[in-house]
Design a protein around this motif. Sequence first.
Motif, mmCIF file in Angstrom:
data_model
loop_
_atom_site.group_PDB
_atom_site.id
_atom_site.type_symbol
_atom_site.label_atom_id
_atom_site.label_comp_id
_atom_site.label_asym_id
_atom_site.label_seq_id
_atom_site.Cartn_x
_atom_site.Cartn_y
_atom_site.Cartn_z
ATOM 1 N N LEU A 188 0.822 -1.199 0.000
ATOM 2 C CA LEU A 188 0.000 0.000 0.000
ATOM 3 C C LEU A 188 0.864 1.260 0.000
ATOM 4 C CD1 LEU A 188 -2.749 1.385 0.189
ATOM 5 C CD2 LEU A 188 -2.655 1.083 2.672
ATOM 6 N N GLY A 189 1.939 1.232 0.780
ATOM 7 C CA GLY A 189 2.847 2.374 0.803
ATOM 8 C C GLY A 189 3.492 2.618 -0.545
ATOM 9 N N ASP A 190 3.834 1.526 -1.247
ATOM 10 C CA ASP A 190 4.424 1.681 -2.578
ATOM 11 C C ASP A 190 3.421 2.272 -3.571
ATOM 12 O OD1 ASP A 190 6.770 0.609 -1.621
ATOM 13 O OD2 ASP A 190 6.287 -1.442 -2.251
ATOM 14 N N ILE A 191 2.147 1.888 -3.420
ATOM 15 C CA ILE A 191 1.115 2.443 -4.306
ATOM 16 C C ILE A 191 0.997 3.943 -4.104
ATOM 17 C CG2 ILE A 191 -1.353 2.446 -4.825
ATOM 18 C CD1 ILE A 191 -1.391 -0.531 -4.097
ATOM 19 N N CYS A 192 1.007 4.367 -2.855
ATOM 20 C CA CYS A 192 0.874 5.800 -2.561
ATOM 21 C C CYS A 192 2.079 6.602 -3.045
ATOM 22 C CB CYS A 192 0.692 6.010 -1.059
ATOM 23 S SG CYS A 192 -0.877 5.372 -0.420
ATOM 24 N N ASN A 193 3.198 5.942 -3.237
ATOM 25 C CA ASN A 193 4.393 6.645 -3.707
ATOM 26 C C ASN A 193 4.505 6.683 -5.225
ATOM 27 O OD1 ASN A 193 5.348 7.225 -1.103
ATOM 28 N ND2 ASN A 193 6.320 5.198 -0.929
ATOM 29 N N THR A 194 3.572 6.044 -5.927
ATOM 30 C CA THR A 194 3.626 6.049 -7.383
ATOM 31 C C THR A 194 3.176 7.406 -7.930
ATOM 32 O OG1 THR A 194 1.392 5.131 -7.514
ATOM 33 C CG2 THR A 194 3.237 3.569 -7.524
ATOM 34 N N SER A 195 3.648 7.720 -9.118
ATOM 35 C CA SER A 195 3.272 8.995 -9.750
ATOM 36 C C SER A 195 1.799 9.006 -10.145
ATOM 37 C CB SER A 195 4.146 9.229 -10.989
ATOM 38 O OG SER A 195 3.997 8.166 -11.919
ATOM 39 N N GLU A 196 1.236 7.821 -10.498
ATOM 40 C CA GLU A 196 -0.176 7.777 -10.867
ATOM 41 C C GLU A 196 -1.071 8.187 -9.700
ATOM 42 O OE1 GLU A 196 1.889 5.300 -11.360
ATOM 43 O OE2 GLU A 196 2.042 5.046 -13.539
ATOM 44 N N PHE A 197 -0.763 7.669 -8.515
ATOM 45 C CA PHE A 197 -1.582 8.010 -7.352
ATOM 46 C C PHE A 197 -1.424 9.488 -6.990
ATOM 47 C CE2 PHE A 197 -2.035 8.680 -2.805
ATOM 48 C CZ PHE A 197 -3.286 8.131 -2.558
ATOM 49 N N TYR A 198 -0.196 9.955 -6.931
ATOM 50 C CA TYR A 198 0.054 11.351 -6.549
ATOM 51 C C TYR A 198 -0.619 12.314 -7.523
ATOM 52 C CZ TYR A 198 2.696 15.542 -5.277
ATOM 53 O OH TYR A 198 3.039 16.807 -4.886
ATOM 54 N N LEU A 199 -0.464 12.045 -8.826
ATOM 55 C CA LEU A 199 -1.038 12.931 -9.834
ATOM 56 C C LEU A 199 -2.564 12.873 -9.827
ATOM 57 C CD1 LEU A 199 -0.527 14.851 -12.197
ATOM 58 C CD2 LEU A 199 -0.430 12.847 -13.708
ATOM 59 N N SER A 200 -3.111 11.658 -9.758
ATOM 60 C CA SER A 200 -4.566 11.519 -9.780
ATOM 61 C C SER A 200 -5.209 12.181 -8.566
ATOM 62 C CB SER A 200 -4.953 10.038 -9.828
ATOM 63 O OG SER A 200 -4.455 9.420 -10.989
ATOM 64 N N TYR A 201 -4.604 12.028 -7.397
ATOM 65 C CA TYR A 201 -5.148 12.617 -6.172
ATOM 66 C C TYR A 201 -5.238 14.140 -6.295
ATOM 67 C CZ TYR A 201 -5.486 13.841 -1.205
ATOM 68 O OH TYR A 201 -5.866 14.376 0.000
ATOM 69 N N HIS A 202 -4.162 14.754 -6.718
ATOM 70 C CA HIS A 202 -4.151 16.209 -6.822
ATOM 71 C C HIS A 202 -5.006 16.713 -7.988
ATOM 72 C CE1 HIS A 202 -0.657 15.570 -4.194
ATOM 73 N NE2 HIS A 202 -0.877 16.803 -3.769
ATOM 74 N N LEU A 203 -5.094 15.937 -9.053
ATOM 75 C CA LEU A 203 -5.956 16.345 -10.165
ATOM 76 C C LEU A 203 -7.424 16.278 -9.777
ATOM 77 C CD1 LEU A 203 -4.225 14.752 -13.295
ATOM 78 C CD2 LEU A 203 -4.319 17.156 -12.647
#
Length: 267
Positions: A188-203
């Motif tokens: 789960l921690g690795d998922i949260c560190n991915t660029s897809e998660f970070y970008l999608s969350y802020h978008l």
Amino acid sequence: MGCFECCIKCLGGVPYASLVATILCFSGVALFCGCGHVALTGTVAILETHFSKVTSDHAMLTDIIQLMQYVIYGIASFFFLYGIILLAEGFYTTSAVKELHSEFKTTICGRCISGMFVFLTYILGIAWLGVFGFSAVPVFLFYNMWSTCATIAPMANLTEIDSICVDVRQYGIIPWNATPGKACGSTLGDICNTSEFYLSYHLYIVACAGAGATVIALIHFLMILSANWAYLKDASQMHAYQDIKMKEERELQDITSRSKECLNSYT
């Protein structure tokens, strides 16, 4: 008339309130549609990579997201055209009010069109309130996932970390038989560190803010249209009063002239 006076007259006919509302509407719709489209694509990538590795499990969700992306294209096109129409209506109404004491007259058709825009903008405002609430849902889901990852970060015990999980199946996004359906611990921690998660969350956050800006713009448009409709109605009544007054003055002048002619003939 000099160039400066001409520029002042042109600037005086600009509907600044409608112009501000149009810019705010375009900005809000652009943020919602652009960021929402990219965020939906990132969400599909996250689900396919980490939560639903069997294509048949998330096939329906993929189709729904693709349909939503096509709807986003339609929303962007419609509001681009609708914003221009409302801005043009603002120019028309401003000209009608500016020319209140001249030969320009507002028609019944113009007032009906303004009333129709008031009704349509009211319906769109209610619809966008629903869109704004709906766009807050993925923000809430991604925030829960991000806060869970933030809880995992300071932990050192591997056993405690593995007991912390995020199961997206409970949200109804994918069916309960999807595999793996959830992510725990370091995964789960690795998922949260991915660029897809970070970008999608802020978008998703920006898209939600864009939907809110669009709601504010539509409320602004609704106030402007209501005021313009009232101005057009008052202008029409004023023109009708002026026509009646001019007609009565002509009749009075005719009666006076005929009276004078009769008096002269009698004399």
